[in-house]
Design a protein around this motif. Structure first.
Motif, PDB file in Angstrom:
ATOM      1  N   VAL A 146       0.836  -1.207   0.000  1.00 17.84           N
ATOM      2  CA  VAL A 146       0.000   0.000   0.000  1.00 17.84           C
ATOM      3  C   VAL A 146       0.871   1.259   0.000  1.00 17.84           C
ATOM      4  O   VAL A 146       0.567   2.232  -0.696  1.00 17.84           O
ATOM      5  CB  VAL A 146      -0.968   0.003   1.206  1.00 17.84           C
ATOM      6  CG1 VAL A 146      -1.738   1.319   1.270  1.00 17.84           C
ATOM      7  CG2 VAL A 146      -1.939  -1.163   1.102  1.00 17.84           C
ATOM      8  N   ILE A 147       1.965   1.243   0.773  1.00 15.80           N
ATOM      9  CA  ILE A 147       2.883   2.381   0.784  1.00 15.80           C
ATOM     10  C   ILE A 147       3.453   2.625  -0.608  1.00 15.80           C
ATOM     11  O   ILE A 147       3.525   3.761  -1.086  1.00 15.80           O
ATOM     12  CB  ILE A 147       4.035   2.143   1.788  1.00 15.80           C
ATOM     13  CG1 ILE A 147       3.571   2.467   3.211  1.00 15.80           C
ATOM     14  CG2 ILE A 147       5.247   3.000   1.447  1.00 15.80           C
ATOM     15  CD1 ILE A 147       3.505   3.937   3.531  1.00 15.80           C
ATOM     16  N   VAL A 148       3.878   1.556  -1.256  1.00 19.49           N
ATOM     17  CA  VAL A 148       4.448   1.677  -2.608  1.00 19.49           C
ATOM     18  C   VAL A 148       3.420   2.260  -3.575  1.00 19.49           C
ATOM     19  O   VAL A 148       3.694   3.231  -4.296  1.00 19.49           O
ATOM     20  CB  VAL A 148       4.942   0.311  -3.120  1.00 19.49           C
ATOM     21  CG1 VAL A 148       5.332   0.408  -4.600  1.00 19.49           C
ATOM     22  CG2 VAL A 148       6.126  -0.170  -2.293  1.00 19.49           C
ATOM     23  N   ALA A 149       2.231   1.682  -3.584  1.00 20.66           N
ATOM     24  CA  ALA A 149       1.195   2.133  -4.522  1.00 20.66           C
ATOM     25  C   ALA A 149       0.774   3.575  -4.240  1.00 20.66           C
ATOM     26  O   ALA A 149       0.698   4.405  -5.155  1.00 20.66           O
ATOM     27  CB  ALA A 149      -0.014   1.206  -4.438  1.00 20.66           C
ATOM     28  N   ALA A 150       0.524   3.878  -2.966  1.00 22.40           N
ATOM     29  CA  ALA A 150       0.072   5.220  -2.612  1.00 22.40           C
ATOM     30  C   ALA A 150       1.142   6.257  -2.913  1.00 22.40           C
ATOM     31  O   ALA A 150       0.852   7.341  -3.439  1.00 22.40           O
ATOM     32  CB  ALA A 150      -0.313   5.268  -1.134  1.00 22.40           C
ATOM     33  N   VAL A 198       1.372   6.969  -6.584  1.00 20.60           N
ATOM     34  CA  VAL A 198       0.235   7.794  -7.018  1.00 20.60           C
ATOM     35  C   VAL A 198       0.455   9.245  -6.610  1.00 20.60           C
ATOM     36  O   VAL A 198       0.270  10.172  -7.407  1.00 20.60           O
ATOM     37  CB  VAL A 198      -1.084   7.258  -6.416  1.00 20.60           C
ATOM     38  CG1 VAL A 198      -2.215   8.257  -6.652  1.00 20.60           C
ATOM     39  CG2 VAL A 198      -1.437   5.915  -7.036  1.00 20.60           C
ATOM     40  N   PHE A 199       0.871   9.463  -5.356  1.00 16.88           N
ATOM     41  CA  PHE A 199       1.152  10.814  -4.886  1.00 16.88           C
ATOM     42  C   PHE A 199       2.218  11.482  -5.760  1.00 16.88           C
ATOM     43  O   PHE A 199       2.087  12.650  -6.153  1.00 16.88           O
ATOM     44  CB  PHE A 199       1.659  10.784  -3.441  1.00 16.88           C
ATOM     45  CG  PHE A 199       0.649  10.312  -2.436  1.00 16.88           C
ATOM     46  CD1 PHE A 199      -0.714  10.506  -2.621  1.00 16.88           C
ATOM     47  CD2 PHE A 199       1.061   9.650  -1.281  1.00 16.88           C
ATOM     48  CE1 PHE A 199      -1.651  10.066  -1.698  1.00 16.88           C
ATOM     49  CE2 PHE A 199       0.142   9.200  -0.341  1.00 16.88           C
ATOM     50  CZ  PHE A 199      -1.216   9.411  -0.549  1.00 16.88           C
ATOM     51  N   LEU A 200       3.274  10.738  -6.056  1.00 15.85           N
ATOM     52  CA  LEU A 200       4.387  11.291  -6.831  1.00 15.85           C
ATOM     53  C   LEU A 200       3.974  11.578  -8.275  1.00 15.85           C
ATOM     54  O   LEU A 200       4.419  12.568  -8.869  1.00 15.85           O
ATOM     55  CB  LEU A 200       5.568  10.327  -6.796  1.00 15.85           C
ATOM     56  CG  LEU A 200       6.282  10.267  -5.449  1.00 15.85           C
ATOM     57  CD1 LEU A 200       7.128   9.002  -5.348  1.00 15.85           C
ATOM     58  CD2 LEU A 200       7.149  11.498  -5.257  1.00 15.85           C
ATOM     59  N   ALA A 201       3.138  10.710  -8.834  1.00 12.01           N
ATOM     60  CA  ALA A 201       2.663  10.946 -10.199  1.00 12.01           C
ATOM     61  C   ALA A 201       1.826  12.225 -10.263  1.00 12.01           C
ATOM     62  O   ALA A 201       1.969  13.034 -11.186  1.00 12.01           O
ATOM     63  CB  ALA A 201       1.845   9.750 -10.679  1.00 12.01           C
TER      64      ALA A 201
END
Length: 231
Positions: free
Chosen positions: A178-182, A185-188
């Motif tokens: 979840v940390i990786v995915a979130a 997404v935040f960085l994108a």
């Protein structure tokens, strides 16, 4: 009386935009990477949370200090260059006029027109003309240390708070994916917003940010897993 037309260019945002984007990006990447490294070492949930909070505080202070020192150095250099130019204008205005004329000739004006432009600008604001056209110092591009430091600290804190929020609400057994995915997404989103604000290509901005950030998080998680397995 005709109204003056004033255009608003993307370059006007470059001072605060650079500091804000750098701060937010670093906040997300460094905090997420640290959290992933600690989580991959099989640390407790409370240890992961304390690590993330410490990273937020330390990182924000470090960003503010580093940005202030860096930009203040630039401001000092600009001030010294302006003082040198001020002295030269007092000592040898003819030579400075000739120098300014040469700059305008190099930009495509013929010699008589370049001389007239230099004359008029030096009558209006000699130091301002030389600062802008000889030294490349303008109001939009000049160094603003305090503004840069505050923007960096605030944006780092906001960026770091995003993965911390994930730690608070997500169970530990699902924390790493979840940390990786979130974070990606935040960085994108950040990369896209930064590119849009700066007038750059949004797709390239998103891909650039997410690729290097994913690489950073992968390395951190790998190191954490390696040391966690060794203990």
């Amino acid at each position: 009386m005709a109204m003056r037309h004033k255009e608003k260019h993307k370059i006007d945002n470059i001072g605060w935009l650079r500091a804000a984007v750098l701060g937010a990006n670093d906040g997300i990447v460094s905090t997420s990477s640290l959290i992933l490294g600690v989580a991959a070492s099989h640390a407790t949930h409370s240890s992961i949370l304390v690590t993330g909070v410490s990273a937020l505080v330390a990182g924000a202070m470090s960003m503010a200090t580093g940005e202030y020192v860096s930009v203040q150095s630039q401001a000092d250099t600009e001030a010294a260059a302006l003082e040198t130019e001020r002295v030269e204008l007092q000592r040898n205005p003819k030579s400075e006029h000739h120098e300014l004329t040469g700059i305008y000739v190099g930009r495509g004006l013929d010699v008589p027109l370049a001389k007239e432009v230099a004359t008029q600008l030096m009558i209006h604001d000699a130091l301002g003309a030389h600062a802008r056209d000889e030294l490349g110092i303008t109001d939009a591009m000049s160094a603003k240390p305090l503004q840069a430091a505050l923007a960096s600290a605030l944006s780092f804190g906001i960026g770091a708070a995003l993965p911390l929020l994930v730690v608070v609400v997500v169970p530990q057994d699902r924390l790493i994916p979840v940390i990786v995915a979130a974070s990606l997404v935040f960085l994108a989103i950040l990369g896209g917003l930064a590119a849009k604000a700066g007038g750059a290509n949004i797709k390239k901005g998103v891909l650039r940010v997410t690729f290097w950030s994913a690489l950073s998080m992968a390395v951190a998680a790998g190191v954490g897993a390696m040391f966690g397995a060794a203990t």
